[in-house]
Design a protein around this motif. Structure first.
Motif, PDB file in Angstrom:
ATOM      1  N   ASP A 389      28.991  43.275   0.748  1.00 22.05           N
ATOM      2  CA  ASP A 389      27.890  43.658   1.469  1.00 22.05           C
ATOM      3  C   ASP A 389      28.045  44.635   2.702  1.00 22.05           C
ATOM      4  O   ASP A 389      28.613  44.062   3.616  1.00 22.05           O
ATOM      5  N   GLY A 393      23.463  45.926   9.722  1.00 20.29           N
ATOM      6  CA  GLY A 393      22.071  45.048   9.979  1.00 20.29           C
ATOM      7  C   GLY A 393      21.554  44.276   8.780  1.00 20.29           C
ATOM      8  O   GLY A 393      20.741  43.468   8.926  1.00 20.29           O
ATOM      9  N   SER A 394      22.319  44.006   7.677  1.00 22.34           N
ATOM     10  CA  SER A 394      22.021  43.276   6.667  1.00 22.34           C
ATOM     11  C   SER A 394      22.132  41.805   6.971  1.00 22.34           C
ATOM     12  O   SER A 394      23.091  41.486   7.610  1.00 22.34           O
ATOM     13  N   LYS A 395      21.318  40.884   6.621  1.00 25.33           N
ATOM     14  CA  LYS A 395      21.456  39.287   6.838  1.00 25.33           C
ATOM     15  C   LYS A 395      22.740  38.825   5.871  1.00 25.33           C
ATOM     16  O   LYS A 395      23.359  37.818   6.370  1.00 25.33           O
ATOM     17  N   THR A 396      22.853  39.651   4.977  1.00 20.15           N
ATOM     18  CA  THR A 396      24.145  39.082   4.221  1.00 20.15           C
ATOM     19  C   THR A 396      25.332  40.057   4.184  1.00 20.15           C
ATOM     20  O   THR A 396      26.210  40.243   3.507  1.00 20.15           O
ATOM     21  N   ASP A 399      28.918  39.335   3.087  1.00 18.67           N
ATOM     22  CA  ASP A 399      28.986  38.316   2.029  1.00 18.67           C
ATOM     23  C   ASP A 399      29.148  38.836   0.720  1.00 18.67           C
ATOM     24  O   ASP A 399      28.896  40.275   0.331  1.00 18.67           O
TER      25      ASP A 399
END
Length: 803
Positions: A389, A393-396, A399
């Motif tokens: 990913d 700003g993505s939480k993942t 990952d």
């Protein structure tokens, strides 16, 4: 008749021996504060007979015994020095002398004799490589500042002007040096043959070399080991290994010896790479160089080497991030199994040199080289390739969001090679007035016993590749046994002449070389000419041009294809070289500098195409190709900082080849590297010169890489540009504060060095690991090129002692 000949031969030998007993020998090195003075004059003032110092500043002069003899040492622009000696019959006296420039002459004198300037070889100052901050510790590393290209800091391999690693000649004391043939990766290589502690002089030619050197297409590295005149020793230890050497004389200086021992381990280096595991790479090397003056004119010497390199590894896991910003990928693999490699080599060379007079000398050399090599491994790997990913700003972020492929591969190899190379060479030199004539003849026997057995099985999501619903199939299968014996015959003659008109010099170096190889029954003739013009100008400048035919008869590796099949009848590769350039010696900041520029064009024919993976070259002798290499080089060396010589080079290259009879047309050769820049810089603290800084900078632009599919040369990737900065700071613990103490009388120097390799942590690629999957998530076949990165940033500390 036979008895008569033996009687006459014995009578002549006895007469020569008795005559020699009434004479003695003076030998040593003439130098200034910057190093050896090749071309310096050494004269017996009583008889007015003399000699000239060789390229490493060494000389040998026969003098009357039981008499006081005044010997004068001189060089243009330097103060003369005179010594008085008295020697017993048959005695050899060792003298090392330093002479000083005349006032106002500093930097205005080029330290070369005319026959040195008639050659393509360039002298490299020994002090410039003593503290070179590179992980390999090999002298070959300095060649990146001389126009050579190297992309692996753990390897001593280098390429020159579009050639590959196998196209370079390396000599130590006139003995050609060979390397193990099965090495696949830089971390397996260990120590190069050349022991830096034993080196007296280094000369390098990037092309246009003369006929007395052998049959390769790219370059010559000519190393001379020391001939000591007094006792000396050194020892050093670091996180990468240890070394020691001892040198001295005996029997009234008629016998000299220098011996070195080295140990190295790449374990510390490999820990900075991607693969985790249990690594045990150990490299050991022993060398000795002995000389004995049988008479004042006859010298016997021996060069011996024994080395054992072992590379044992039990890999555990590896994780590598690769891809692009738009498509970041992650590769994970877990291993079972191990690899065990061993490379054992031995070299012995015996030389007999007879100085008939100050003008005429001859030499006979016999050498034998043997190598026993094995590469064995059984390694199972289970791997996953995931898409990551990359949404800001993505939480993942970072990952895995999609698995693109998974599977396993099993690698197996049992490769063994034993080789022996024996040769005998006779050479002669005659110097008279403005001529120096060299000639030689040699014969070489080669024997190879090669057993190859390796295969790879790939499994992806339950399917093996190549896919079959009836049987388990294997990828990349090699099963071959080869035995090859061959003989090579070579000879050469060349003349260097100084055509001087007033203060203007025209130096002509013309020669011809002959070669015959029994396996392909090809007789080769290689003419070579170099002309150097030195005008009578205020600036010290010279111009040179050269043309030569350089044939490279096939060696064993070039005859073997990737499946192990031999093609012993292939013809010699040929390069017709055209070179033009200039040398400018000038003063800057009242210090000497030399600027060299050279442009070249190489017409290539009968090429054996090849693919390269890390340092492993796989030749394709089933094909033949033609091509070219062209480029321009700029080099400068001098004291950018007073009393600290530095080197820099910038080169541009374009090389192409075209396989004869195929439909693909022209394509870049594996050595097609557009830009190369190398810098070795030395500095010190003016207020405390015992602290010295050594900086090594290298940049090489992208290289084509096509080891995955050699059937189509147009399908290739590019290795990223190679960037590297290494820095070292050395503190000499022997300073003036010691004064005349027991410590200063025992040690010449004690130094401590701290080095940072790959200062900025660049991720340099050595090769690609090809991961194949049958289908990805969309049912499209895929092949992934996962980069194999070289060493990262790391710290090394070293302590060195000189006696």
């Amino acid at each position: 008749m036979r008895k008569s000949l033996l009687f006459i031969a014995g009578l002549l030998c006895t007469t020569a021996f008795l005559s020699a007993q009434q004479k003695a020998t003076v030998k040593g090195i003439v130098s200034d504060e910057n190093g050896p003075l090749p071309g310096a004059s050494i004269i017996d003032l009583n008889t007015r007979k003399g000699t000239v110092a060789d390229a490493d500043g060494s000389f040998q002069l026969v003098i009357p015994a039981n008499k006081q003899v005044q010997i004068e040492f001189s060089f243009v622009g330097y103060k003369k020095d005179t010594l008085t000696v008295t020697a017993e019959p048959g005695e050899t006296i060792g003298i090392n002398t330093k002479i000083s420039p005349l006032p106002g002459q500093v930097g205005e004198v080029v330290v070369e004799s005319w026959y040195d300037r008639a050659e393509a070889l360039q002298q490299i100052t020994i002090g410039s490589v003593e503290h070179l901050p590179l992980p390999s510790g090999n002298i070959e590393s300095i060649l990146t500042t001389m126009g050579a290209s190297s992309r692996n800091e753990m390897s001593s391999q280098y390429s020159v002007r579009g050639g590959n690693f196998d196209e370079n000649l390396i000599y130590v004391n006139g003995i050609q040096i060979y390397k193990p043939l099965l090495v696949k990766a830089g971390q397996q290589e260990g120590l190069s043959f050349i022991n830096p502690s034993m080196v007296s002089s280094i000369q390098f030619a990037a092309g246009g070399f003369d006929a007395r050197y052998g049959d390769k297409m790219s370059s010559v590295l000519d190393i001379r080991y020391k001939r000591p005149v007094a006792f000396g020793a050194s020892a050093s230890a670091s996180l990468l290994g240890a070394s020691a050497h001892v040198e001295g004389t005996a029997l009234k200086n008629r016998f000299t010896h220098i011996t070195g021992i080295r140990y190295k381990s790449n374990q510390y280096l490999i820990k900075s790479m991607q693969t985790e595991g249990d690594f045990k790479p150990n490299f050991f090397d022993f060398q000795t160089f002995l000389t004995y003056d049988v008479t004042s004119q006859l010298e016997l010497s021996f060069l011996g080497n024994a080395s054992v390199n072992t590379y044992n590894v039990i890999p555990q896991s590896r994780e590598t991030a690769f891809g692009t910003y738009q498509e970041p990928l992650n590769f994970r693999i877990y291993y079972e199994g191990q690899e065990k490699d061993r490379f054992a080599t031995m070299l012995g060379a015996l030389s007999l040199n007879y100085r008939i007079s100050d003008k005429l000398s001859m030499g006979l050399t016999a050498s034998s080289y043997s190598t026993s090599e094995k590469i064995t491994y059984d390694i199972l790997g289970q791997y996953w390739i995931d898409l990551l990913d990359n949404t800001p700003g993505s939480k993942t972020a970072g990952d895995s969001i999609l698995n693109l492929g998974y599977g396993g591969n099993l690698l197996h190899a049992r490769n063994f090679l034993d080789a022996t190379i024996m040769n005998v060479n006779y050479k002669g030199t005659f110097t008279s007035g403005n001529h120096q004539v060299n000639w030689g003849i040699g014969v070489q026997y080669e024997s190879f016993d090669d057993r190859l057995k390796e295969w790879e099985m790939i499994d992806s999501a339950g399917f093996t590749m190549p896919y079959s619903d009836e049987a388990i199939t294997l990828q990349h299968v090699v099963n071959a046994k080869n035995r090859l014996n061959s003989n090579r015959f070579n000879s050469f003659v060349q003349d260097m002449v100084n055509l001087q008109a007033g203060e203007t010099q025209i130096l002509v170096n013309a020669g011809i070389r002959f070669n015959y190889l029994t396996t392909n029954e090809q007789f080769l003739v290689s003419p070579r000419v170099r002309v150097t013009f030195i005008p009578d100008w205020e600036n010290k400048i010279s111009f040179h041009t050269a043309v030569g035919w350089y044939y490279q008869p096939p060696f064993y590796k070039e005859m073997r294809d990737p499946q192990g099949k031999l093609y012993p009848r292939i013809k010699a590769q040929r390069s017709i070289d055209f070179t033009a350039g200039m040398n400018l010696d000038f003063l800057m900041w009242n210090r000497p500098f030399r600027l060299t520029s050279e442009v070249y064009y190489k017409n290539l024919n009968h090429l054996v195409p090849y693919i390269i993976d890390d340092v492993d070259i796989q030749y394709l002798p089933q094909y033949s190709a033609k091509g070219y290499a062209t480029g321009i080089e700029f080099k400068i060396n001098g004291e950018f900082v007073k009393d600290a010589e530095s080197w820099a080079s910038l080169s541009f290259l374009r090389t192409r080849e075209d396989r004869i009879g195929d439909r693909y047309g022209s394509y870049p050769r594996a050595s097609d590297q557009l830009v190369n820049f190398g810098l070795y810089f030395q500095d010190y603290f003016p207020s405390n010169p015992s602290y010295r800084l050594n900086l090594n900078v290298y940049f090489g632009s992208r290289l084509p890489y096509n080891s995955y599919n050699y059937d189509n040369p147009l399908k290739y990737y590019h290795l990223q540009a190679y960037r590297r900065i290494d820095i070292g700071i050395t503190k000499s613990l022997m300073s003036n504060r010691f004064g005349e103490t027991r410590v200063s009388r025992t040690f010449k120097d004690i130094s401590f060095t701290a080095e940072i390799f790959n200062l900025f942590g660049f991720k340099n690629e050595a090769s690609f690991q090809w991961i194949r999957t049958v289908r990805n998530q969309e049912g499209i076949p895929n092949v992934f090129a996962v980069p194999n990165y070289l060493t990262g940033r790391m710290l090394n500390v070293k302590i060195s002692v000189k006696f």
